[in-house]
Design an enzyme around this catalytic site. Structure first.
Site, mmCIF file in Angstrom:
data_model
loop_
_atom_site.group_PDB
_atom_site.id
_atom_site.type_symbol
_atom_site.label_atom_id
_atom_site.label_comp_id
_atom_site.label_asym_id
_atom_site.label_seq_id
_atom_site.Cartn_x
_atom_site.Cartn_y
_atom_site.Cartn_z
ATOM 1 N N THR A 1 0.799 -1.226 0.000
ATOM 2 C CA THR A 1 0.000 0.000 0.000
ATOM 3 C C THR A 1 0.834 1.280 0.000
ATOM 4 O O THR A 1 0.551 2.182 -0.787
ATOM 5 C CB THR A 1 -0.990 -0.032 1.176
ATOM 6 N N SER B 1 6.910 -0.161 3.860
ATOM 7 C CA SER B 1 5.692 -0.526 4.570
ATOM 8 C C SER B 1 5.801 -0.363 6.072
ATOM 9 O O SER B 1 4.944 0.235 6.706
ATOM 10 C CB SER B 1 5.325 -1.977 4.250
ATOM 11 N N CYS B 2 6.833 -0.935 6.660
ATOM 12 C CA CYS B 2 6.935 -0.946 8.116
ATOM 13 C C CYS B 2 8.349 -0.598 8.570
ATOM 14 O O CYS B 2 9.323 -0.803 7.842
ATOM 15 C CB CYS B 2 6.560 -2.325 8.670
ATOM 16 N N ASN C 1 7.665 -6.679 13.342
ATOM 17 C CA ASN C 1 7.050 -5.403 12.955
ATOM 18 C C ASN C 1 5.577 -5.375 13.360
ATOM 19 O O ASN C 1 5.132 -6.163 14.187
ATOM 20 C CB ASN C 1 7.183 -5.212 11.442
ATOM 21 N N CYS D 1 3.001 -6.353 11.794
ATOM 22 C CA CYS D 1 2.195 -7.517 11.387
ATOM 23 C C CYS D 1 2.936 -8.839 11.546
ATOM 24 O O CYS D 1 2.519 -9.856 11.003
ATOM 25 C CB CYS D 1 1.721 -7.345 9.944
ATOM 26 N N THR D 2 4.039 -8.839 12.245
ATOM 27 C CA THR D 2 4.823 -10.000 12.688
ATOM 28 C C THR D 2 5.475 -10.808 11.567
ATOM 29 O O THR D 2 5.877 -11.940 11.798
ATOM 30 C CB THR D 2 3.988 -10.963 13.574
ATOM 31 N N GLU D 3 5.621 -10.227 10.354
ATOM 32 C CA GLU D 3 6.278 -11.000 9.297
ATOM 33 C C GLU D 3 7.714 -10.560 9.038
ATOM 34 O O GLU D 3 8.444 -11.243 8.319
ATOM 35 C CB GLU D 3 5.470 -10.941 7.989
ATOM 36 N N THR E 1 -1.617 -8.524 3.429
ATOM 37 C CA THR E 1 -2.252 -8.116 2.160
ATOM 38 C C THR E 1 -3.736 -7.803 2.305
ATOM 39 O O THR E 1 -4.524 -8.053 1.392
ATOM 40 C CB THR E 1 -2.074 -9.185 1.046
ATOM 41 N N THR F 1 -5.512 -5.150 2.081
ATOM 42 C CA THR F 1 -6.126 -4.247 1.109
ATOM 43 C C THR F 1 -5.741 -4.575 -0.324
ATOM 44 O O THR F 1 -6.590 -4.536 -1.209
ATOM 45 C CB THR F 1 -5.735 -2.784 1.413
#
Length: 944
Positions: free
Chosen positions: A348, A363-364, A576, A578-580, A763, A765
């Site tokens: 995004t 992103s993060c 981060n 979202c933990t990835e 993912t 969105t």
């Protein structure tokens, strides 16, 4: 005085008072589509008439009747009051449905029958009256210049016919008829276009293809808006659309630069060449949800007026990513072909900002907060700056001293980490990612920290609100030593980090030795600020909080570090938002994750994975991700320093469930686990290969020497490091299919362009944009309402519909059955067992299947994956077994733990009849359909 608004439920234009009272419920009438204030007394009158029709006006116990009527009326009033949350408008039919339902539930079947017959009688009378009214004069529409012209019905029908072209099982005439029924003389042209869209939207639940119809009608609307802004004629047909697109592309670039919304560097491209490369026909790929999401949140706009078209949008993003390429025109077209085909989608922030004046494409961001006041508030400032430009945040707070620790500068005692977390929480709320979405943050704390028990309580709704963070995510950063102590029912010691400063940077055997040494110091009194607890008790509290609040998430420190290719260059202190992402952080370096996702469903051919296409996709996608690092706008210097030194990227995937549907495999099956294994192995192989190709072309990343890559240790090989440390506490499949030996030698010889290359993000969105299932998630429900920042959207599983059509059993009754059973097919007898297995929804799949599939992916990934856990009937024992299994299978991180409530609100939008061939074992009073999906949490979207 009244204003006209569009009722999104029924596609009707209705009248509403200019200044409605806050909290007032309005009822939409049938006769003239006007709305009037809701009056509960009218309900009492209706119910009383039903009783009097049965018992007569001279009923012996009139007092009892009044009491019953009051009780039933209160019930109905309470039921319809929920519409206050969705705009405050309720149709009179919905109130009548509730009256019927209340009479039936309380056992007043005769009265209910009388009421139903009365409703039907009134309906027939209205229809007869309507037929008796002679046709009125032709309708008119009001153009943008206020001119009134007759409605061109042929043009209207042509527009809808074009939207329905090449789609099966859609009826253009029904859309036109429904639209004409719901418009009035003098309607604005813009409102007429919206009425068309709404008419198509209402049909999506019965036929998924109407989602494409609604999207194409929406495209007409947004093309009119964009063309008007750029002084271009709106296209009337597909041929004109192609020509207008080319003009609009060049006009958009000049206008965007002039308004200081786009980078002037975009004008240095060959705009004629790029405009000829646009493929307007690819607009037809969009579902309504996908295109509306782009329109609301991604397209460039000037004071709310969108003047960017979908294919222009994709090309703008790709031009932004090709700015520094030697052959930038050719690369922009190459990137465009990948993106616009939905084979791959950028994250995004990249879509938001590529080609703009401040291209913050990452992103993060992962930060480590130091243990001093200046450093803490400097970290909070960094959070604000990173969030401002659409970055999600993961903060490591383990270094901050615990409550009761000595403060040398003031000779006082610390209040611990919690008060600072409260400030961080409020910062995330205040700085809302440029107004495009909510600020999002996750705080991590290691399990030995003395404040860990208070940390676990941060998301509770009770207790001192000054020590609660209701808007911020939290996660446990758990060392393996704690898990071993818990499994062996031993004690665990909590410390303040100022007493044990090196634990923060240690892992594996080194951590164990240092930790046990500090325990001996505590036992002899050298360390005084500590606490001993049974490890199992702390574990139970962790799981209890997950059950109660969904937080903190469970993430594992040692597998992240022991399998990290960058062990020589630092330590991973957290994941981060979202933990990835698993990257090194320090006070000098803020880790940055640069993300994108392969659409797996676009890589299935002849019922199997298309490896040749996947290799091409990965090669181009990794180049795009690597370009992000050099083009990116960095709002803080520590992020720039880290990203340019290590060049990490995170290639992930989405549409995993769609791919399973395409190859006819149930998610809860061994075949699905094998598919997860083979697909991730292929992505891993091609991603590493692509990074070596880039290293050959552009050079290796700065800290390559000394990395696991430089030693020929690939992600699949690094499992051995974890196994050596874990011993019996690791059960991981290590099978492989590709020629890893050859690739291993190439990595050692040529090098890697990127320190990390894979991570599976949520993912939430971008999967909507592409019209596929998000990430690696199973289907939430086969029919439901998806709620996100763009509104509410009906989503129906097109694969299920197609399979049911083949059996000739997809009909209105089955639609009602799906609504009634919350999108589940398990209790619908007409559906065969094999389809029930294939279309099991997320809470009907045992969480062990998710863990096993995740473990197979994890062995190939150099970072991690956003792995949600879903538990239908949660219990302490079940949650305990799920998270222990995740640890034993070598997972690095887990994400949300979603549980299903014991009951739902009552059903009010479903027609029930004896035709429904379903089992009667479910409680008919405790279900609602369609439901609103809870998965699309705005915090998930911070990554993608």
């Amino acid at each position: 005085m009244q204003i006209d608004i569009l009722d999104t439920e029924q596609s009707n234009l209705i009248s509403l008072p200019v200044s409605p009272k806050p909290g007032q419920l309005y009822v939409m009438r049938r006769d003239n589509r006007s709305v009037v204030p809701f009056n509960p007394e009218k309900i009492k009158v209706a119910i009383t008439k039903a009783f009097l029709a049965i018992e007569g006006s001279n009923a012996a116990d009139s007092r009892r009747i009044h009491e019953v009527v009051d009780e039933l009326a209160d019930y109905v009033t309470s039921s319809v009051s929920r519409y206050l949350k969705t705009g405050g408008i309720v149709r009179v039919e919905e109130i009548q449905d509730q009256v019927e339902l209340s009479l039936m539930r309380q056992g007043y079947h005769k009265e209910a029958r009388t009421y139903i017959l009365y409703r039907e009688e009134r309906r027939l009378a209205r229809e007869a009256k309507h037929k008796a009214i002679p046709a009125s004069d032709a309708l008119h529409i009001t153009l943008d210049n206020e001119q009134r012209v007759p409605l061109d019905e042929q043009r209207l029908k042509s527009r809808v016919d074009a939207a329905c072209r090449d789609l099966n099982d859609v009826d253009a005439l029904s859309i036109v008829t429904e639209t004409k029924r719901n418009i009035f003389d003098g309607i604005k042209a813009s409102d007429l276009r919206k009425a068309l869209i709404m008419s198509a939207r209402t049909k999506i639940e019965t036929e998924p293809s109407y989602s494409f119809v609604a999207a194409r009608l929406l495209l007409d609307d947004l093309m009119s808006e964009a063309c008007k802004f750029m002084a271009l004629p709106a296209p009337e047909n597909e041929q004109e659309k192609s020509a207008i697109y080319k003009q609009a592309f060049k006009q958009f670039m000049h206008k965007g630069v002039e308004l200081e919304l786009l980078s002037p560097e975009l004008k240095e491209f060959d705009l004629d060449l790029l405009s000829n490369a646009l493929m307007p026909e690819r607009d037809n790929q969009f579902t309504y949800l996908g295109l509306q999401t782009l329109y609301d949140r991604y397209f460039i706009h000037e004071r709310g007026v969108r003047f960017e078209l979908p294919q222009v949008f994709f090309m703008r993003v790709c031009m932004g990513l090709a700015l520094k390429e030697p052959e930038k025109n050719a690369r922009a077209i190459e990137f465009y072909n990948l993106l616009s085909s939905f084979d791959y989608m950028c994250s995004t922030p990249t879509l938001f900002n590529s080609g703009t004046l401040r291209p913050q494409l990452s992103s993060c961001f992962l930060t480590t907060v130091p243990d001093d006041l200046e450093g803490i508030y400097s970290a909070l400032k960094d959070n604000a700056l990173l969030s401002k430009f659409a970055g999600g945040l993961g903060n490591d707070w383990t270094s901050v001293r615990a409550m009761g620790a000595h403060i040398k500068g003031t000779n006082g005692k610390s209040q611990g980490v919690v008060p600072f977390l409260k400030v961080a929480n409020d910062t995330a709320v205040a700085v809302n990612q440029g107004g495009k979405r909510k600020g999002a943050m996750c705080a991590y704390l290691e399990t030995w920290h003395l404040d860990i028990e208070e940390f676990l309580d941060l998301r509770k709704n009770t207790g001192d609100d000054r020590r609660r963070t209701h808007d911020m995510n939290t996660a446990n950063w758990i060392p393996d030593l704690f898990m071993k102590r818990m499994m062996e029912n031993k004690e665990w010691t909590l410390f303040s980090p100022d007493d044990v400063p090196d634990l923060h940077d240690l892992y594996g055997h080194a951590f164990d030795a240092a930790y046990e040494n500090y325990e001996r110091k505590a036992a002899t009194g050298i360390i005084k600020n500590f606490k001993k607890v049974p490890a199992i008790n702390l574990w139970r509290k962790m799981l209890g909080m997950i059950f109660e609040t969904g937080h903190p998430w469970v993430t594992f420190k040692d597998p992240c570090n022991l399998r990290s290719p960058q062990q020589h260059a630092g330590v991973i202190h957290s994941s981060n938002l979202c933990t990835e992402i698993t990257l090194n952080t320090s006070t000098d370096e803020i880790a940055v994750c640069n993300l994108g996702s392969i659409n797996l469903s676009q890589h299935i051919k002849d019922n199997k994975l298309d490896l040749e296409k996947l290799q091409r996709t990965v090669k181009t996608a990794l180049r795009m991700l690597d370009n992000v690092i050099d083009i990116n706008y960095y709002s803080v210097i520590q992020a720039r320093r880290s990203n340019l030194r290590h060049r990490p990227v995170g290639m992930g995937l989405m549409g995993f469930q769609d791919a399973l549907y395409q190859i006819d495999i149930a998610y809860a099956s061994q075949a699905a686990i094998e598919f997860a294994d083979t697909t991730m192995e292929a992505i891993s192989y091609y991603a590493i290969q692509a990074s070596t190709d880039l290293a050959e072309e552009r050079g290796t990343y700065a800290t390559y020497e000394g990395s696991l890559w430089s030693k020929g240790v690939l992600p699949i090989d690094s499992i051995a490091h974890l196994a050596e440390y874990r011993g019996k506490y690791l059960e991981v499949d290590r099978s492989a299919r590709f020629d890893w030996k050859t690739l291993r030698e190439r990595v050692k010889t040529v090098g890697m362009r990127n320190s990390n290359v894979m991570a599976i993000a949520p993912t939430a969105t971008i999967s909507n944009i592409c019209g596929v299932s998000q990430s690696i998630e199973p289907t939430y429900q086969n029919l439901y309402v998806k709620s996100n920042l763009s509104g509410e959207f009906t989503v129906v599983n097109p694969y299920l519909v197609n399979d049911l059509k083949k059996l000739n059993i997809w009909d209105e009754v089955l639609v009602n059955d799906l609504k009634y059973f919350n999108g589940s097919v398990q209790q619908i007898d007409r559906i065969p067992a094999e389809l029930k297995a294939k279309y099991a929804t997320v809470f009907e799949i045992e969480p062990a299947w998710l863990i096993e599939a995740g473990a197979r992916r994890q062995k190939w990934i150099d970072q991690s994956q956003s792995l949600n856990i879903y538990i239908d009937k949660p219990s302490g024992k079940k949650i305990d077994s799920v998270y222990k299994l995740a640890w034993l299978r070598g997972l690095k991180t887990t994400y949300y733990c979603r549980t299903l409530g014991a009951s739902d609100a009552e059903k009010s939008t479903v027609s029930r009849s004896t035709l429904n061939a379903v089992k009667a074992s479910m409680d008919e009073t405790t279900m609602v359909a369609p439901q609103v999906c809870p998965i699309d949490d705005p915090t998930c979207e911070a990554c993608q």
